[in-house]
Design a protein around this motif. Structure first.
Motif, PDB file in Angstrom:
ATOM      1  N   GLY A  50       0.795  -1.226   0.000  1.00  0.00           N
ATOM      2  CA  GLY A  50       0.000   0.000   0.000  1.00  0.00           C
ATOM      3  C   GLY A  50       0.825   1.272   0.000  1.00  0.00           C
ATOM      4  O   GLY A  50       0.266   2.369  -0.113  1.00  0.00           O
ATOM      5  N   ASP A  51       2.150   1.171   0.093  1.00  0.00           N
ATOM      6  CA  ASP A  51       2.992   2.351  -0.056  1.00  0.00           C
ATOM      7  C   ASP A  51       2.918   2.849  -1.499  1.00  0.00           C
ATOM      8  O   ASP A  51       2.951   2.054  -2.456  1.00  0.00           O
ATOM      9  N   ILE A 253       8.766   7.565  -0.081  1.00  0.00           N
ATOM     10  CA  ILE A 253       7.346   7.203  -0.083  1.00  0.00           C
ATOM     11  C   ILE A 253       6.524   8.487  -0.027  1.00  0.00           C
ATOM     12  O   ILE A 253       6.785   9.352   0.798  1.00  0.00           O
ATOM     13  N   MET A 254       5.549   8.618  -0.903  1.00  0.00           N
ATOM     14  CA  MET A 254       4.719   9.825  -0.917  1.00  0.00           C
ATOM     15  C   MET A 254       3.586   9.713   0.110  1.00  0.00           C
ATOM     16  O   MET A 254       3.347  10.624   0.891  1.00  0.00           O
ATOM     17  N   PHE A 255       2.882   8.610   0.066  1.00  0.00           N
ATOM     18  CA  PHE A 255       1.888   8.309   1.095  1.00  0.00           C
ATOM     19  C   PHE A 255       1.639   6.809   1.101  1.00  0.00           C
ATOM     20  O   PHE A 255       2.176   6.078   0.261  1.00  0.00           O
ATOM     21  N   SER A 256       0.838   6.342   2.041  1.00  0.00           N
ATOM     22  CA  SER A 256       0.658   4.910   2.212  1.00  0.00           C
ATOM     23  C   SER A 256      -0.749   4.612   2.703  1.00  0.00           C
ATOM     24  O   SER A 256      -1.279   5.315   3.569  1.00  0.00           O
ATOM     25  N   SER A 261      -7.760  -0.147  -1.034  1.00  0.00           N
ATOM     26  CA  SER A 261      -7.640   0.793  -2.134  1.00  0.00           C
ATOM     27  C   SER A 261      -6.971   2.069  -1.642  1.00  0.00           C
ATOM     28  O   SER A 261      -7.177   2.491  -0.503  1.00  0.00           O
ATOM     29  N   MET A 262      -6.197   2.716  -2.534  1.00  0.00           N
ATOM     30  CA  MET A 262      -5.569   3.981  -2.184  1.00  0.00           C
ATOM     31  C   MET A 262      -6.600   5.092  -2.019  1.00  0.00           C
ATOM     32  O   MET A 262      -6.302   6.140  -1.461  1.00  0.00           O
ATOM     33  N   TRP A 266      -9.219   7.075   4.804  1.00  0.00           N
ATOM     34  CA  TRP A 266      -9.226   6.850   6.256  1.00  0.00           C
ATOM     35  C   TRP A 266      -8.268   5.729   6.661  1.00  0.00           C
ATOM     36  O   TRP A 266      -8.017   5.521   7.848  1.00  0.00           O
ATOM     37  N   THR A 267      -7.718   5.001   5.682  1.00  0.00           N
ATOM     38  CA  THR A 267      -6.744   3.947   5.991  1.00  0.00           C
ATOM     39  C   THR A 267      -5.310   4.405   5.718  1.00  0.00           C
ATOM     40  O   THR A 267      -4.375   3.613   5.854  1.00  0.00           O
TER      41      THR A 267
END
Length: 278
Positions: A50-51, A253-256, A261-262, A266-267
């Protein structure tokens, strides 16, 4: 000018804008940065499922692999980088190239399937690589290792594939604490990074791999859950990777997202925004 002509001109301008935007995006992705979404746990804990990151394509120069591949199975789109830049394939060289460094986290094309992989660069051309009792040896010398406790994660489905993590303390029930042994590995040259171990298995005991000229040897940080250069291509592994197959270096890493799903904001993992990759 009639309303019909005006409408037609407006549609034409919209199409031109879209085409120009796609061309600019294509050039940007080919020359500078390529987005990459981590689909598996082979690089834990350095990279988590998920990264989302951008791959620096300027780091090693350019080859046929620098051209983007576009695969959208739902609409039948399957355009490979070789379809666009195949005329550059085959000589194992790079334009404006610079040498990757041992310890870099690199995105590359699988030499057989063409699938994008991300692993850590362990072996340079001419190196002799071996794993003995779970310890990495480079040119006959063991790398530095220091115990660093456990890596802990929830026993639950992860990412779009919904796969469960492997645990050293298995069996672990749903919602339980999944543990892996954690060590700090130091490569020749001083690169330090975390590696994880789960079990004693065949890839902890290998023969000696002699890295050919113009090729590289890659391993995942999650050592017992990684298909990498320790397994030959004939057995479904990565084997030795040619220089021209390198796409770029993963730096940050930009976000994770810990969800399926990206888009499930909220995750998102707030502690991984703009996190540097070591």
């Amino acid at each position: 000018m009639t309303a019909k002509a005006t409408a037609g001109q407006s549609i034409l301008e919209t199409v031109k804008t879209i085409v120009y935007a796609l061309l600019i995006a294509g050039v940007f992705r080919t020359l500078f940065f390529q987005p990459f979404w981590i689909p598996s746990g082979s690089m834990k804990e350095t990279l988590l499922i998920g990264d989302f990151l951008f791959v620096n394509k300027m780091a090693y120069g350019y080859s046929y692999a620098s051209c983007p591949s576009v695969r959208i199975a739902s609409v039948g789109v399957d355009i490979d980088s070789k379809d666009i830049c195949g005329f550059l394939d085959g000589d194992n060289t790079r334009l404006l190239g610079s040498d990757p460094e041992r310890g870099d986290v690199v995105v590359f094309r699988h030499p057989v399937t063409g699938t994008d992989f991300i692993k850590r660069l362990i072996g340079l051309p001419g190196d002799k690589i071996q794993v003995k009792n779970g310890v990495l040896f480079i040119n006959g010398a063991a790398v530095g290792l220091k115990d660093a406790g456990n890596f802990e994660e929830l026993m639950d489905r992860q990412g779009p594939q919904g796969s469960y993590p492997r645990c050293e303390n298995a069996p672990v029930g749903q919602g339980g604490s999944c543990l892996k042994s954690r060590q700090i590995e130091t490569l020749p040259g001083g690169n330090e990074h975390v590696i994880l171990n789960i079990a004693n298995q065949s890839m902890d005991h290998t023969g000696v791999y002699q890295v050919p000229a113009g090729h590289f040897f890659f391993m995942g940080d999650n050592r017992d859950n990684s298909s990498d250069s320790r397994l030959p291509q004939s057995a479904g592994g990565v084997g030795f990777v040619p220089l021209e197959n390198l796409i770029g270096r993963a730096d940050r890493i930009m976000f994770s997202s810990a969800g399926r799903s990206m888009l499930f904001f909220w995750t998102w993992r707030s502690d991984r925004y703009f996190k540097g990759i070591e």
